[in-house]
Design a protein around this motif. Sequence first.
Motif, PDB file in Angstrom:
ATOM      1  N   SER A   1      63.371  52.229  49.024  1.00  0.00           N
ATOM      2  CA  SER A   1      62.055  52.809  49.284  1.00  0.00           C
ATOM      3  C   SER A   1      60.971  52.096  48.495  1.00  0.00           C
ATOM      4  N   LEU A   2      61.271  51.767  47.235  1.00  0.00           N
ATOM      5  CA  LEU A   2      60.310  51.039  46.412  1.00  0.00           C
ATOM      6  C   LEU A   2      60.053  49.648  46.971  1.00  0.00           C
ATOM      7  N   THR A   3      61.118  49.005  47.466  1.00  0.00           N
ATOM      8  CA  THR A   3      60.965  47.670  48.039  1.00  0.00           C
ATOM      9  C   THR A   3      60.090  47.708  49.279  1.00  0.00           C
ATOM     10  N   ARG A   4      60.343  48.709  50.158  1.00  0.00           N
ATOM     11  CA  ARG A   4      59.516  48.837  51.359  1.00  0.00           C
ATOM     12  C   ARG A   4      58.068  49.142  50.991  1.00  0.00           C
ATOM     13  N   SER A   5      57.860  49.999  49.983  1.00  0.00           N
ATOM     14  CA  SER A   5      56.492  50.322  49.548  1.00  0.00           C
ATOM     15  C   SER A   5      55.801  49.096  48.991  1.00  0.00           C
ATOM     16  N   TRP A   6      56.520  48.298  48.193  1.00  0.00           N
ATOM     17  CA  TRP A   6      55.939  47.086  47.614  1.00  0.00           C
ATOM     18  C   TRP A   6      55.555  46.102  48.703  1.00  0.00           C
ATOM     19  N   ARG A   7      56.427  45.948  49.700  1.00  0.00           N
ATOM     20  CA  ARG A   7      56.116  45.022  50.791  1.00  0.00           C
ATOM     21  C   ARG A   7      54.925  45.518  51.607  1.00  0.00           C
ATOM     22  N   ARG A   8      54.820  46.840  51.755  1.00  0.00           N
ATOM     23  CA  ARG A   8      53.723  47.381  52.533  1.00  0.00           C
ATOM     24  C   ARG A   8      52.400  47.208  51.808  1.00  0.00           C
ATOM     25  N   HIS A   9      52.381  47.424  50.504  1.00  0.00           N
ATOM     26  CA  HIS A   9      51.134  47.367  49.744  1.00  0.00           C
ATOM     27  C   HIS A   9      50.805  45.958  49.262  1.00  0.00           C
ATOM     28  N   LEU A  10      51.792  45.075  49.146  1.00  0.00           N
ATOM     29  CA  LEU A  10      51.544  43.712  48.702  1.00  0.00           C
ATOM     30  C   LEU A  10      52.278  42.750  49.634  1.00  0.00           C
ATOM     31  N   PRO A  11      51.700  42.448  50.791  1.00  0.00           N
ATOM     32  CA  PRO A  11      52.342  41.541  51.733  1.00  0.00           C
ATOM     33  C   PRO A  11      52.455  40.140  51.164  1.00  0.00           C
ATOM     34  N   LEU A  12      53.207  39.315  51.863  1.00  0.00           N
ATOM     35  CA  LEU A  12      53.489  37.965  51.382  1.00  0.00           C
ATOM     36  C   LEU A  12      52.212  37.156  51.199  1.00  0.00           C
ATOM     37  N   SER A  13      51.256  37.294  52.103  1.00  0.00           N
ATOM     38  CA  SER A  13      50.011  36.539  51.990  1.00  0.00           C
ATOM     39  C   SER A  13      49.249  36.914  50.720  1.00  0.00           C
ATOM     40  N   SER A  14      49.222  38.199  50.388  1.00  0.00           N
ATOM     41  CA  SER A  14      48.532  38.640  49.177  1.00  0.00           C
ATOM     42  C   SER A  14      49.252  38.147  47.926  1.00  0.00           C
TER      43      SER A  14
ATOM     44  N   VAL B   1      44.082  24.554  48.894  1.00  0.00           N
ATOM     45  CA  VAL B   1      44.999  25.573  48.386  1.00  0.00           C
ATOM     46  C   VAL B   1      44.257  26.575  47.499  1.00  0.00           C
ATOM     47  N   THR B   2      43.379  26.093  46.630  1.00  0.00           N
ATOM     48  CA  THR B   2      42.642  26.995  45.744  1.00  0.00           C
ATOM     49  C   THR B   2      41.701  27.895  46.532  1.00  0.00           C
ATOM     50  N   GLY B   3      41.000  27.320  47.494  1.00  0.00           N
ATOM     51  CA  GLY B   3      40.138  28.139  48.344  1.00  0.00           C
ATOM     52  C   GLY B   3      40.929  29.185  49.099  1.00  0.00           C
ATOM     53  N   LEU B   4      42.102  28.813  49.590  1.00  0.00           N
ATOM     54  CA  LEU B   4      42.969  29.768  50.282  1.00  0.00           C
ATOM     55  C   LEU B   4      43.380  30.901  49.341  1.00  0.00           C
ATOM     56  N   GLY B   5      43.692  30.556  48.090  1.00  0.00           N
ATOM     57  CA  GLY B   5      44.109  31.578  47.134  1.00  0.00           C
ATOM     58  C   GLY B   5      43.034  32.621  46.890  1.00  0.00           C
ATOM     59  N   PHE B   6      41.792  32.177  46.702  1.00  0.00           N
ATOM     60  CA  PHE B   6      40.707  33.131  46.476  1.00  0.00           C
ATOM     61  C   PHE B   6      40.423  33.962  47.722  1.00  0.00           C
ATOM     62  N   SER B   7      40.553  33.363  48.893  1.00  0.00           N
ATOM     63  CA  SER B   7      40.342  34.119  50.128  1.00  0.00           C
ATOM     64  C   SER B   7      41.396  35.206  50.300  1.00  0.00           C
ATOM     65  N   LEU B   8      42.658  34.869  50.046  1.00  0.00           N
ATOM     66  CA  LEU B   8      43.736  35.844  50.159  1.00  0.00           C
ATOM     67  C   LEU B   8      43.586  36.948  49.116  1.00  0.00           C
ATOM     68  N   LEU B   9      43.148  36.585  47.905  1.00  0.00           N
ATOM     69  CA  LEU B   9      42.937  37.596  46.877  1.00  0.00           C
ATOM     70  C   LEU B   9      41.788  38.515  47.260  1.00  0.00           C
ATOM     71  N   GLY B  10      40.758  37.963  47.884  1.00  0.00           N
ATOM     72  CA  GLY B  10      39.666  38.797  48.373  1.00  0.00           C
ATOM     73  C   GLY B  10      40.132  39.802  49.405  1.00  0.00           C
ATOM     74  N   ASP B  11      41.027  39.364  50.308  1.00  0.00           N
ATOM     75  CA  ASP B  11      41.587  40.292  51.296  1.00  0.00           C
ATOM     76  C   ASP B  11      42.393  41.395  50.623  1.00  0.00           C
ATOM     77  N   LEU B  12      43.137  41.036  49.563  1.00  0.00           N
ATOM     78  CA  LEU B  12      43.923  42.037  48.845  1.00  0.00           C
ATOM     79  C   LEU B  12      43.021  43.064  48.175  1.00  0.00           C
TER      80      LEU B  12
END
Length: 283
Positions: free
Chosen positions: A9-22, A262-273
Amino acid sequence: MSELITQRSLTRSWRRHLPLSSLLGCVIVLFTLVAAFFPHWITSYNPLAFDFRAILKGPSLQHWFGTDNFGRDIFARVIYAYQVDLQIAFFTTLFPMIFGTLAGLLVGYFGGIADVLFQRIVDAVITFPLLVLVIAIVAILGPGLNSMYIAVGIIYWVFYARLIAGEVSVQKRLDYVAAGKVMGYSPLRIIFRHVLPNVITTTLVYWMTDMALAILLGSSLGYLGLGAQPPAAEWGVLIAAGKNFMDTAWWITIFPGIAIVVTGLGFSLLGDLIADWLRPGHR
């Protein structure tokens, strides 16, 4: 069995709240911070040291990203460039974010003549391509990072102000603002203690995304010779220095370009998170 179910359950919750892109965005930004503040942890080479015995050497175990026409290690220069480019991303966006947010709060809440004047400023700014305006101001002030900070600050606060003004114009019609007026609260108290917390999310998300654009802008000006100046290790400067060696030493240009993307992508993904975390109703 219950422990296994709880773990799943914790693993599913973690994946739901923090997807791979984030997660990828967090890793990239974390690496960016480490490289900016502790570059000597990652490479032992001096990014400015000449080595005429290793001129234009290709990628190898000794020089992971090869060397340039002065024998300088490209990997070290790319890593140390994180210091300059992160500084550009932060200081280029900090003043526009702060001043634009304050202006947007006041314009959006009070409206009237202030809103009319602000709309004329917005029209004047968006009429011209932003990069052209920045280049023109930097050309007048002279090349360098300080000139770039001033040029961007003069222009970019308008976009933060327009964004916040639109949010405030919606918020001021809600019941909690009317209740504050009935209770005799001053306009400044209503703006900064009640309205601001409800619109700051938009600013933070936009700021994080804007940092990615600021890195691209700083690299563009560095490439044009208007931002960071040689021999500084900055991605735009590195790309400009390698443009004449694309046929024989492609690594001088390619690896700094990858770092920008890569750096620009990182900040964009963090903004989405951050946008997901601060969204009302997030669980």
